[in-house]
Design a protein around this motif. Structure first.
Motif, mmCIF file in Angstrom:
data_model
loop_
_atom_site.group_PDB
_atom_site.id
_atom_site.type_symbol
_atom_site.label_atom_id
_atom_site.label_comp_id
_atom_site.label_asym_id
_atom_site.label_seq_id
_atom_site.Cartn_x
_atom_site.Cartn_y
_atom_site.Cartn_z
ATOM 1 N N LEU A 149 137.906 50.876 4.170
ATOM 2 C CA LEU A 149 138.427 49.638 4.354
ATOM 3 C C LEU A 149 139.837 49.546 4.027
ATOM 4 C CD1 LEU A 149 135.750 47.485 2.453
ATOM 5 C CD2 LEU A 149 136.446 47.335 5.048
ATOM 6 N N ALA A 150 140.375 50.635 3.031
ATOM 7 C CA ALA A 150 141.689 50.982 2.798
ATOM 8 C C ALA A 150 142.485 51.358 4.008
ATOM 9 C CB ALA A 150 141.993 51.909 1.585
ATOM 10 N N LYS A 151 141.814 52.282 4.756
ATOM 11 C CA LYS A 151 142.378 52.754 5.851
ATOM 12 C C LYS A 151 142.636 51.927 7.087
ATOM 13 C CE LYS A 151 141.645 56.477 9.523
ATOM 14 N NZ LYS A 151 140.618 57.454 9.818
ATOM 15 N N ILE A 152 141.567 50.757 7.168
ATOM 16 C CA ILE A 152 141.723 49.694 7.899
ATOM 17 C C ILE A 152 143.055 48.878 7.902
ATOM 18 C CG2 ILE A 152 140.783 47.745 8.938
ATOM 19 C CD1 ILE A 152 137.868 49.351 8.678
ATOM 20 N N LEU A 153 142.965 48.673 6.474
ATOM 21 C CA LEU A 153 144.081 47.879 5.911
ATOM 22 C C LEU A 153 145.278 48.426 6.015
ATOM 23 C CD1 LEU A 153 143.944 44.897 4.522
ATOM 24 C CD2 LEU A 153 144.017 46.086 2.209
ATOM 25 N N LEU A 154 145.529 49.663 5.691
ATOM 26 C CA LEU A 154 146.783 50.203 6.007
ATOM 27 C C LEU A 154 147.218 50.482 7.311
ATOM 28 C CD1 LEU A 154 149.077 52.126 4.553
ATOM 29 C CD2 LEU A 154 147.344 54.285 4.907
ATOM 30 N N GLN A 155 146.279 50.453 8.385
ATOM 31 C CA GLN A 155 146.755 50.414 9.738
ATOM 32 C C GLN A 155 147.223 48.950 10.228
ATOM 33 O OE1 GLN A 155 142.955 51.579 11.411
ATOM 34 N NE2 GLN A 155 143.462 53.829 11.621
ATOM 35 N N GLU A 156 146.757 47.817 9.580
ATOM 36 C CA GLU A 156 147.179 46.627 9.682
ATOM 37 C C GLU A 156 148.616 46.268 9.116
ATOM 38 O OE1 GLU A 156 144.306 44.103 8.020
ATOM 39 O OE2 GLU A 156 142.622 44.537 9.469
ATOM 40 N N MET A 157 149.005 47.235 8.205
ATOM 41 C CA MET A 157 150.350 46.869 7.634
ATOM 42 C C MET A 157 151.392 47.389 8.215
ATOM 43 S SD MET A 157 149.586 47.780 3.397
ATOM 44 C CE MET A 157 147.939 48.382 2.976
ATOM 45 N N THR A 158 151.745 46.553 9.198
ATOM 46 C CA THR A 158 152.959 47.242 9.947
ATOM 47 C C THR A 158 154.494 46.590 9.289
ATOM 48 O OG1 THR A 158 152.761 45.031 11.238
ATOM 49 C CG2 THR A 158 151.725 47.030 12.031
ATOM 50 N N ASP A 159 154.386 45.695 8.515
ATOM 51 C CA ASP A 159 155.614 45.302 7.628
ATOM 52 C C ASP A 159 155.671 45.939 6.611
ATOM 53 O OD1 ASP A 159 153.243 44.312 6.169
ATOM 54 O OD2 ASP A 159 153.859 42.136 6.288
ATOM 55 N N LEU A 160 155.331 47.295 6.166
ATOM 56 C CA LEU A 160 155.876 47.735 4.921
ATOM 57 C C LEU A 160 157.278 48.081 4.988
ATOM 58 C CD1 LEU A 160 152.929 50.364 3.926
ATOM 59 C CD2 LEU A 160 153.714 48.488 2.554
ATOM 60 N N PRO A 161 158.047 47.873 3.926
ATOM 61 C CA PRO A 161 159.350 48.092 4.188
ATOM 62 C C PRO A 161 159.932 49.695 3.949
ATOM 63 C CG PRO A 161 159.060 47.198 1.994
ATOM 64 C CD PRO A 161 157.721 47.203 2.753
ATOM 65 N N ASN A 162 158.915 50.596 3.685
ATOM 66 C CA ASN A 162 159.157 51.730 3.345
ATOM 67 C C ASN A 162 158.037 52.753 3.782
ATOM 68 O OD1 ASN A 162 159.193 54.425 1.860
ATOM 69 N ND2 ASN A 162 159.924 53.289 -0.074
ATOM 70 N N GLU A 163 158.517 53.501 4.687
ATOM 71 C CA GLU A 163 157.485 54.524 5.536
ATOM 72 C C GLU A 163 157.220 55.604 4.353
ATOM 73 O OE1 GLU A 163 155.357 56.274 8.157
ATOM 74 O OE2 GLU A 163 156.248 54.162 8.446
ATOM 75 N N ARG A 164 157.828 55.891 3.480
ATOM 76 C CA ARG A 164 157.450 56.720 2.417
ATOM 77 C C ARG A 164 156.217 56.226 1.737
ATOM 78 N NH1 ARG A 164 161.017 61.420 1.080
ATOM 79 N NH2 ARG A 164 163.043 60.910 2.509
ATOM 80 N N GLU A 165 156.080 55.041 1.277
ATOM 81 C CA GLU A 165 155.145 54.256 0.699
ATOM 82 C C GLU A 165 153.994 54.504 1.385
ATOM 83 O OE1 GLU A 165 153.699 50.210 -1.777
ATOM 84 O OE2 GLU A 165 155.826 50.405 -0.754
ATOM 85 N N ARG A 166 154.055 54.071 2.851
ATOM 86 C CA ARG A 166 152.935 54.359 3.729
ATOM 87 C C ARG A 166 152.370 55.652 3.703
ATOM 88 N NH1 ARG A 166 150.914 51.532 7.749
ATOM 89 N NH2 ARG A 166 152.940 50.324 8.134
ATOM 90 N N VAL A 167 153.266 56.597 3.758
ATOM 91 C CA VAL A 167 152.630 58.054 3.605
ATOM 92 C C VAL A 167 151.753 58.199 2.431
ATOM 93 C CG1 VAL A 167 153.286 60.514 3.929
ATOM 94 C CG2 VAL A 167 154.232 58.830 5.172
ATOM 95 N N MET A 168 152.511 57.801 1.000
ATOM 96 C CA MET A 168 151.742 58.036 -0.054
ATOM 97 C C MET A 168 150.381 57.167 0.042
ATOM 98 S SD MET A 168 154.642 57.922 -2.891
ATOM 99 C CE MET A 168 156.477 57.988 -2.206
ATOM 100 N N MET A 169 150.532 56.034 0.721
ATOM 101 C CA MET A 169 148.968 55.530 0.656
ATOM 102 C C MET A 169 148.191 56.167 1.620
ATOM 103 S SD MET A 169 150.772 51.537 1.141
ATOM 104 C CE MET A 169 149.484 50.392 0.685
ATOM 105 N N GLN A 170 148.749 56.731 2.840
ATOM 106 C CA GLN A 170 147.641 57.548 3.685
ATOM 107 C C GLN A 170 147.245 58.684 2.633
ATOM 108 O OE1 GLN A 170 146.801 57.272 6.751
ATOM 109 N NE2 GLN A 170 145.463 58.957 6.365
ATOM 110 N N ALA A 171 148.025 59.530 1.789
ATOM 111 C CA ALA A 171 147.637 60.363 1.019
ATOM 112 C C ALA A 171 146.432 60.129 -0.028
ATOM 113 C CB ALA A 171 148.616 60.974 0.102
ATOM 114 N N LEU A 172 146.405 58.795 -0.133
ATOM 115 C CA LEU A 172 145.381 58.205 -1.237
ATOM 116 C C LEU A 172 144.122 58.102 -0.358
ATOM 117 C CD1 LEU A 172 147.250 55.430 -3.176
ATOM 118 C CD2 LEU A 172 146.033 57.539 -4.170
#
Length: 170
Positions: free
Chosen positions: A61-84
């Motif tokens: 569910l987290a992975k699906i949600l992350l894919q939906e998050m096209t509006d994150l202001p920071n790509e590094r945060e996205r990568v950290m979330m991907q790591a989780l």
């Protein structure tokens, strides 16, 4: 509760209650509230729902949600979330490498990487980043209720940090 009854569509109220329920371990209520919050503020609502899914071991569910998050202001945060997500899916070494790659020339707040390292049980790195956050005077008011930090609570360095921050110990 009264504010929720009076104005159930107030994002600040929803967000506050979501955080409270999440910190209390009432994840089902937090999930319900953050789903409502997404309608009012998609980026913040999804971000907090993502962390609830991680802590409650729902990486799909987290992975699906992350894919939906096209509006994150920071790509590094996205990568950290991907790591989780990778960590929760049992890909611990890949997750660790993903996290480390996101920190090359990192200039953001130091609390965010500390949270991820703490959740991955990489305590030395977590405390190194927490020390940086403290030196940067980054507000860490939520550290005691941050469920990503739970792996640090039994480490003596955690209480030392709280004392240094002048936070009352539980």
């Amino acid at each position: 509760k009264k504010s929720m009854e009076l104005n159930p569509l107030n994002f600040v109220t929803l967000h506050s209650f979501g955080r409270i329920y999440f910190s209390w371990g009432k994840s089902d209520k937090a999930i319900s509230i953050y789903r409502q919050a997404i309608e009012l503020n998609p980026m913040i609502g999804r971000t907090y729902l993502f962390y609830v899914y991680i802590v409650t071991h729902q990486p799909q569910l987290a992975k699906i949600l992350l894919q939906e998050m096209t509006d994150l202001p920071n790509e590094r945060e996205r990568v950290m979330m991907q790591a989780l997500v990778e960590y929760e899916m049992g890909q611990t070494e890949k997750a660790y490498q993903t996290l480390k790659s996101s920190l090359v020339d990192y200039a953001g707040d130091s609390y965010t990487p500390a949270r991820v390292f703490a959740y991955m049980n990489k305590k030395d790195e977590a405390f190194r980043w927490l020390d940086k956050a403290y030196q940067e005077k980054f507000s860490m008011y939520q550290i005691q209720s941050d469920r990503l930090m739970a792996n640090l609570h039994s480490d003596p360095r955690y209480n030392e940090l709280l004392k240094k921050m002048n936070i009352l110990l539980n």
